[in-house]
Motif scaffolding. Structure first.
Motif, short mmCIF file in Angstrom:
data_model
loop_
_atom_site.label_atom_id
_atom_site.label_comp_id
_atom_site.label_asym_id
_atom_site.label_seq_id
_atom_site.Cartn_x
_atom_site.Cartn_y
_atom_site.Cartn_z
N MET A 1 0.81 -1.34 -0.02
CA MET A 1 0.18 -0.12 0.02
C MET A 1 0.92 1.29 0.12
N ALA A 2 2.00 1.16 0.67
CA ALA A 2 2.80 2.46 0.86
C ALA A 2 3.47 2.58 -0.84
N LEU A 3 3.52 1.87 -1.46
CA LEU A 3 3.99 1.78 -2.83
C LEU A 3 3.15 2.58 -3.58
N ALA A 4 1.86 2.09 -3.31
CA ALA A 4 0.93 2.61 -4.20
C ALA A 4 0.70 4.20 -3.72
N TRP A 5 0.81 4.44 -2.67
CA TRP A 5 0.69 5.96 -2.26
C TRP A 5 1.98 6.63 -2.87
N GLY A 6 3.02 6.11 -2.67
CA GLY A 6 4.48 6.76 -3.19
C GLY A 6 4.25 7.13 -4.83
N VAL A 7 3.70 6.02 -5.52
CA VAL A 7 3.58 6.25 -7.05
C VAL A 7 2.47 7.21 -7.40
N LEU A 8 1.41 7.30 -6.51
CA LEU A 8 0.60 8.46 -6.80
C LEU A 8 0.94 9.60 -6.52
N ILE A 9 1.63 9.83 -5.28
CA ILE A 9 2.42 11.29 -5.09
C ILE A 9 2.89 11.73 -6.31
N ALA A 10 4.10 10.81 -6.50
CA ALA A 10 4.78 11.13 -7.71
C ALA A 10 4.23 11.34 -9.15
N SER A 11 3.25 10.59 -9.41
CA SER A 11 2.32 10.86 -10.52
C SER A 11 1.47 12.29 -10.40
N GLY A 12 1.22 12.58 -9.02
CA GLY A 12 0.62 13.90 -8.88
C GLY A 12 1.74 14.97 -9.21
N CYS A 13 2.95 14.70 -8.92
CA CYS A 13 4.24 15.78 -9.11
C CYS A 13 4.28 15.86 -10.75
N LEU A 14 4.01 14.44 -11.28
CA LEU A 14 4.26 14.63 -13.07
C LEU A 14 3.27 15.41 -13.46
N GLU A 15 2.06 15.57 -12.86
CA GLU A 15 0.88 16.41 -13.46
C GLU A 15 1.48 17.92 -13.32
N THR A 16 2.21 18.27 -12.27
CA THR A 16 2.69 19.58 -12.30
C THR A 16 3.48 19.95 -13.56
N VAL A 17 4.46 18.78 -13.81
CA VAL A 17 5.41 19.13 -14.76
C VAL A 17 4.58 19.03 -16.34
N TRP A 18 3.91 18.17 -16.26
CA TRP A 18 3.25 18.01 -17.92
C TRP A 18 2.41 19.45 -18.07
N ALA A 19 1.65 20.01 -16.92
CA ALA A 19 0.96 21.17 -17.05
C ALA A 19 1.69 22.27 -17.27
N THR A 20 2.79 22.34 -16.66
CA THR A 20 4.08 23.70 -16.85
C THR A 20 4.75 23.50 -18.27
N ALA A 21 4.80 22.05 -18.65
CA ALA A 21 5.50 21.78 -20.06
C ALA A 21 4.53 22.16 -20.95
N LEU A 22 3.10 21.89 -21.00
CA LEU A 22 2.15 22.45 -21.80
C LEU A 22 1.93 24.17 -22.19
N GLU A 23 2.09 24.72 -20.98
CA GLU A 23 2.22 26.05 -21.16
C GLU A 23 3.64 26.35 -21.76
N ALA A 24 4.79 25.84 -21.52
CA ALA A 24 6.09 26.14 -22.23
C ALA A 24 5.89 25.79 -23.72
N SER A 25 5.25 24.84 -24.10
CA SER A 25 5.38 24.50 -25.48
C SER A 25 4.67 25.36 -26.69
N LYS A 26 3.95 26.46 -25.80
CA LYS A 26 3.52 27.52 -26.91
C LYS A 26 2.54 26.83 -27.78
N ASN A 27 1.66 26.01 -27.41
CA ASN A 27 0.56 25.55 -28.42
C ASN A 27 1.38 24.41 -29.30
N PHE A 28 2.28 23.73 -28.50
CA PHE A 28 2.98 22.63 -29.25
C PHE A 28 3.96 23.19 -30.42
N HIS A 29 4.41 24.41 -30.26
CA HIS A 29 5.54 24.80 -31.25
C HIS A 29 6.66 24.80 -30.82
#
Length: 106
Positions: free
Chosen positions: A1-29
């Motif tokens: 169960m601890a592994l599942a929580w760790g993976v979930l927290i890491a994937s939440g952090c990756l959500e921050t990465v993809w959201a900020t990368a999306l903005e930085a991509s300038k509409n995928f340009h």
């Protein structure tokens, strides 16, 4: 169960990465941020998928979204000059409290 929580927290952090990368991509340009977006999105979704196999869906999704929302908002305030107000910080703290609460009652 601890592994599942760790993976979930890491994937939440990756959500921050993809959201900020999306903005930085300038509409995928811009290639680099666009590729980072795709890799982080895939990792984030894979982690959420793993998390919901061990943690109830509503709890896992709430934690994942909360981490991503708070992380993205903080990044915006620190790195992008988004407004930093007491009200905004208090609202983000409410989200953090909800995420912690979901973890504690699980």
């Amino acid at each position: 169960m601890a592994l599942a929580w760790g993976v979930l927290i890491a994937s939440g952090c990756l959500e921050t990465v993809w959201a900020t990368a999306l903005e930085a991509s300038k509409n995928f340009h811009r290639l680099g941020p666009s590729l980072l977006f795709l890799v982080a999105l895939a990792g984030s979704m894979a982690g959420l998928s793993y998390g919901v196999t061990h943690i109830p869906l509503g709890t896992a999704y709430g934690v994942w979204v909360g981490i991503g929302a708070v992380g993205t908002a903080v990044y915006g305030m620190v790195a992008l000059g988004d407004p930093t107000t007491v009200a905004r910080i208090l609202c983000l703290l409410l989200i953090v409290g909800g995420v912690v609460g979901l973890k504690l009652i699980h």
